[in-house]
Design an enzyme around this catalytic site. Structure first.
Site, PDB file in Angstrom:
ATOM      1  N   ASP A 138      -7.740  -5.031  40.095  1.00 11.76           N
ATOM      2  CA  ASP A 138      -6.897  -3.848  39.934  1.00 11.76           C
ATOM      3  C   ASP A 138      -7.639  -2.722  39.204  1.00 11.76           C
ATOM      4  O   ASP A 138      -7.713  -1.588  39.682  1.00 11.76           O
ATOM      5  CB  ASP A 138      -5.704  -4.278  39.057  1.00 11.76           C
ATOM      6  CG  ASP A 138      -4.403  -3.708  39.536  1.00 11.76           C
ATOM      7  OD1 ASP A 138      -4.368  -3.144  40.634  1.00 11.76           O
ATOM      8  OD2 ASP A 138      -3.415  -3.832  38.791  1.00 11.76           O
ATOM      9  N   GLU A 186      -1.712   3.777  39.040  1.00 12.56           N
ATOM     10  CA  GLU A 186      -0.863   2.801  38.369  1.00 12.56           C
ATOM     11  C   GLU A 186      -1.390   2.371  36.991  1.00 12.56           C
ATOM     12  O   GLU A 186      -0.610   2.129  36.079  1.00 12.56           O
ATOM     13  CB  GLU A 186      -0.694   1.567  39.274  1.00 12.56           C
ATOM     14  CG  GLU A 186       0.333   0.609  38.709  1.00 12.56           C
ATOM     15  CD  GLU A 186       0.774  -0.469  39.676  1.00 12.56           C
ATOM     16  OE1 GLU A 186       0.123  -0.643  40.715  1.00 12.56           O
ATOM     17  OE2 GLU A 186       1.771  -1.136  39.374  1.00 12.56           O
ATOM     18  N   ASP A 220      -2.431   3.441  44.381  1.00 11.63           N
ATOM     19  CA  ASP A 220      -2.125   2.073  43.961  1.00 11.63           C
ATOM     20  C   ASP A 220      -3.393   1.269  44.221  1.00 11.63           C
ATOM     21  O   ASP A 220      -3.767   1.020  45.374  1.00 11.63           O
ATOM     22  CB  ASP A 220      -0.951   1.493  44.750  1.00 11.63           C
ATOM     23  CG  ASP A 220      -0.411   0.233  44.078  1.00 11.63           C
ATOM     24  OD1 ASP A 220      -1.175  -0.389  43.305  1.00 11.63           O
ATOM     25  OD2 ASP A 220       0.742  -0.123  44.323  1.00 11.63           O
ATOM     26  N   ASP A 274      -1.851  -2.844  45.760  1.00  8.37           N
ATOM     27  CA  ASP A 274      -0.420  -2.956  46.003  1.00  8.37           C
ATOM     28  C   ASP A 274      -0.183  -4.358  46.569  1.00  8.37           C
ATOM     29  O   ASP A 274      -0.926  -4.800  47.452  1.00  8.37           O
ATOM     30  CB  ASP A 274      -0.010  -1.883  47.012  1.00  8.37           C
ATOM     31  CG  ASP A 274       1.477  -1.888  47.264  1.00  8.37           C
ATOM     32  OD1 ASP A 274       2.252  -2.120  46.314  1.00  8.37           O
ATOM     33  OD2 ASP A 274       1.865  -1.667  48.426  1.00  8.37           O
TER      34      ASP A 274
HETATM   35  P1  AMP Z   1       6.029  -5.519  47.835  1.00 14.96           P
HETATM   36  O1  AMP Z   1       4.654  -6.072  47.961  1.00 14.96           O
HETATM   37  O2  AMP Z   1       6.468  -4.698  48.995  1.00 14.96           O
HETATM   38  O3  AMP Z   1       7.034  -6.561  47.444  1.00 14.96           O
HETATM   39  O4  AMP Z   1       5.999  -4.461  46.670  1.00 14.96           O
HETATM   40  C1  AMP Z   1       5.184  -4.546  45.559  1.00 14.96           C
HETATM   41  C2  AMP Z   1       5.597  -3.437  44.615  1.00 14.96           C
HETATM   42  O5  AMP Z   1       6.952  -3.625  44.230  1.00 14.96           O
HETATM   43  C3  AMP Z   1       4.847  -3.420  43.307  1.00 14.96           C
HETATM   44  O6  AMP Z   1       3.746  -2.562  43.413  1.00 14.96           O
HETATM   45  C4  AMP Z   1       5.869  -2.884  42.302  1.00 14.96           C
HETATM   46  O7  AMP Z   1       5.538  -1.582  41.883  1.00 14.96           O
HETATM   47  C5  AMP Z   1       7.173  -2.828  43.082  1.00 14.96           C
HETATM   48  N1  AMP Z   1       8.366  -3.341  42.393  1.00 14.96           N
HETATM   49  C6  AMP Z   1       8.450  -3.985  41.211  1.00 14.96           C
HETATM   50  N2  AMP Z   1       9.760  -4.235  40.897  1.00 14.96           N
HETATM   51  C7  AMP Z   1      10.506  -3.733  41.919  1.00 14.96           C
HETATM   52  C8  AMP Z   1      11.915  -3.663  42.186  1.00 14.96           C
HETATM   53  N3  AMP Z   1      12.814  -4.166  41.356  1.00 14.96           N
HETATM   54  N4  AMP Z   1      12.318  -3.063  43.333  1.00 14.96           N
HETATM   55  C9  AMP Z   1      11.421  -2.543  44.197  1.00 14.96           C
HETATM   56  N5  AMP Z   1      10.075  -2.586  43.987  1.00 14.96           N
HETATM   57  C10 AMP Z   1       9.615  -3.171  42.874  1.00 14.96           C
HETATM   58 MG    MG Z   2       2.273  -1.434  44.156  1.00  8.57          MG
END
Ligand code: AMP
Ligand code: MG
Length: 329
Positions: free
Chosen positions: A47, A70, A124, A127
């Site tokens: 990261d 980030e 990011d 991510d």
């Molecule tokens: P994903 O890989 O699509 O599940 O998304 C990852 C991203 O979800 C991370 O980079 C976080 O910034 C974000 N994240 C963390 N908590 C939450 C939440 N409660 N709702 C939506 N996104 C979140």
């Molecule tokens: Mg992210």
């Protein structure tokens, strides 16, 4: 007016490729039981390493452009994190970038902008950290926002095969410039970019949708209700990171649902900006769950939006209707 942005695109592609090399190098060292042991050190190293090299390239090319990213180097400077800084520095040197630990921290902190400005980048560096640890999908996402509009979006997806459904390991690099279409090319090598387009699916019951692996990031219960309302019988494809935007952009899926799980959570701009333009330039549509466009003028978060709905455009109104019908909004 079409903005050319070829200098910005060249820099962004170099930056994301450099970052992907670091991520791949670190990922290759992850022990199979890293997830069970909750060992987050590989993700920490990759990261910060990724952010350092992206901010190095973008900051050198455009020294006046703020970057909202980030991470920041504060916690790295704690005594107990000295071994991490050492390992991050090692990874950067392995990429033939000669530097000092102090310079690495300065590069990381180029990403420390917080406020909206008329022209800025958002990053990011990894991510989908859980996907990274599982050796599944993750992405490096970089975007340039000018006057509140995403003008350039780049997504590096090291574990996403270039040809859908195949097992090639080159990795995929997506980019889009507003008004100029969306493209994919291999992460490594000098193959020419290929134009990508969203699917033409218009029958809701034939739609294929994707969502987060993590039910804490997007409500799986609500998406199940929406799918039922639309007559979708196929199971959702679950994958981490903005690779979900990429699969909609190239027509492998028709819909990506991100449905709020908490009242007080605001989406982070770097979790979306790169992916949004790739989908829009491939002919798709992106809004929040109420149908509003995403608003990138509020600093680090999408303060005026709730959740995210991504589609091939043709299905968008039907999905928004389903979202309302099942009471997500
Ligand atoms: P994903 O890989 O699509 O599940 O998304 C990852 C991203 O979800 C991370 O980079 C976080 O910034 C974000 N994240 C963390 N908590 C939450 C939440 N409660 N709702 C939506 N996104 C979140
Ligand atoms: Mg992210």
């Amino acid at each position: 007016m079409t903005v050319v942005l070829s200098h910005e695109l060249d820099a962004a592609l170099v930056a994301v490729r450099d970052a992907a090399r670091i991520c791949r190098s670190v990922q290759s060292t992850i022990a199979p039981d890293a997830m069970e042991k909750k060992d987050k050190s590989p993700v920490t190293i990759a990261d910060f390493g990724s952010q350092a090299v992206v901010c190095r390239v973008i900051g050198d090319a455009f020294p006046h452009d703020p970057i909202i990213a980030e991470e920041d180097s504060r916690e790295l400077l704690n005594e107990q994190n000295a071994p991490f800084l050492h390992l991050i520095h090692d990874e950067i040197c392995k990429q033939c970038i000669e530097t000092s630990k102090e310079q690495v921290c300065r590069w990381i902190d180029r990403g420390g902008a917080e406020e909206y400005s008329h022209r800025f980048w958002t990053l990011d560096p990894i991510d989908g950290t859980k996907g990274f640890l599982r050796k599944e999908q993750y992405a490096i996402s970089l975007a340039l926002i000018v006057e509140g509009q995403i003008e350039l979006g780049v997504l590096g997806c090291p574990n996403l095969p270039l040809v859908p459904g195949q097992t090639d390991t080159a990795g995929s690099l997506f980019y889009a410039i507003r008004g100029q279409g969306a493209y994919v090319l291999p992460l490594e090598g000098d193959a020419a970019p290929m134009r990508i387009r969203v699917s033409q699916t218009s029958a809701t019951n034939a739609a294929r949708f994707c969502e987060s692996v993590e039910s804490g990031h997007s409500s799986h219960g609500a998406s199940e209700q929406i799918a039922e309302w639309l007559g979708i019988t196929a199971a959702p494809v679950r994958l981490d990171s903005q690779a979900k935007y990429a699969v909609v952009a190239r027509g492998e899926a028709d819909i990506y649902l991100r449905l709020p799980t908490k009242k007080d959570y605001f989406e982070q701009i770097w979790d979306h900006a790169g992916g949004v333009l790739v989908v829009e330039e491939a002919g798709g549509r992106v809004t929040d769950v109420t149908g509003k466009p995403l608003d990138f003028t509020h600093g680090r978060q999408l303060k005026q939006n709730r959740g995210v709905i991504v589609s091939n455009a043709k299905l968008h109104d039907a999905v928004l209707e389903a979202v309302r019908a099942v009471g997500v909004v």
